[in-house]
Design a protein around this motif. Sequence first.
Motif, PDB file in Angstrom:
ATOM      1  N   LEU A 184       0.819  -1.210   0.000  1.00 27.47           N
ATOM      2  CA  LEU A 184       0.000   0.000   0.000  1.00 27.47           C
ATOM      3  C   LEU A 184       0.854   1.261   0.000  1.00 27.47           C
ATOM      4  O   LEU A 184       0.535   2.240  -0.687  1.00 27.47           O
ATOM      5  CB  LEU A 184      -0.943  -0.002   1.204  1.00 27.47           C
ATOM      6  N   VAL A 185       1.941   1.248   0.747  1.00 28.70           N
ATOM      7  CA  VAL A 185       2.843   2.405   0.751  1.00 28.70           C
ATOM      8  C   VAL A 185       3.427   2.617  -0.641  1.00 28.70           C
ATOM      9  O   VAL A 185       3.489   3.749  -1.133  1.00 28.70           O
ATOM     10  CB  VAL A 185       3.961   2.214   1.798  1.00 28.70           C
ATOM     11  N   LEU A 186       3.854   1.549  -1.294  1.00 28.24           N
ATOM     12  CA  LEU A 186       4.391   1.670  -2.648  1.00 28.24           C
ATOM     13  C   LEU A 186       3.335   2.169  -3.632  1.00 28.24           C
ATOM     14  O   LEU A 186       3.621   3.029  -4.482  1.00 28.24           O
ATOM     15  CB  LEU A 186       4.956   0.335  -3.116  1.00 28.24           C
ATOM     16  N   LEU A 187       2.117   1.653  -3.538  1.00 31.61           N
ATOM     17  CA  LEU A 187       1.054   2.080  -4.438  1.00 31.61           C
ATOM     18  C   LEU A 187       0.715   3.555  -4.252  1.00 31.61           C
ATOM     19  O   LEU A 187       0.536   4.292  -5.224  1.00 31.61           O
ATOM     20  CB  LEU A 187      -0.190   1.218  -4.238  1.00 31.61           C
ATOM     21  N   PHE A 188       0.633   4.004  -2.994  1.00 33.41           N
ATOM     22  CA  PHE A 188       0.332   5.413  -2.756  1.00 33.41           C
ATOM     23  C   PHE A 188       1.494   6.317  -3.170  1.00 33.41           C
ATOM     24  O   PHE A 188       1.276   7.443  -3.609  1.00 33.41           O
ATOM     25  CB  PHE A 188      -0.047   5.647  -1.299  1.00 33.41           C
TER      26      PHE A 188
END
Length: 71
Positions: free
Chosen positions: A15-19
């Motif tokens: 999720l951190v990478l996607l955001f």
Amino acid sequence: MLRQNRWSIRISFLLVLLFAIFGLWYGVTFWRPALDLGDWSAYTEGIDWVETVSGWGEGAIQLLLGVTSER
């Protein structure tokens, strides 16, 4: 010792990478600097860039000191 679930760590990292990718895309797509608003006549070929960059750094330090100092 607390044992953490590996899947929750992997999902949160994903999720951190996607955001981060979404934020990069949004910034590149919708943010355009308005360079025509500034007065660029002071920046000629004869400018001392060391003085200019050090002045910007001094301004940034003064701004951070003003924001973080107690009143």
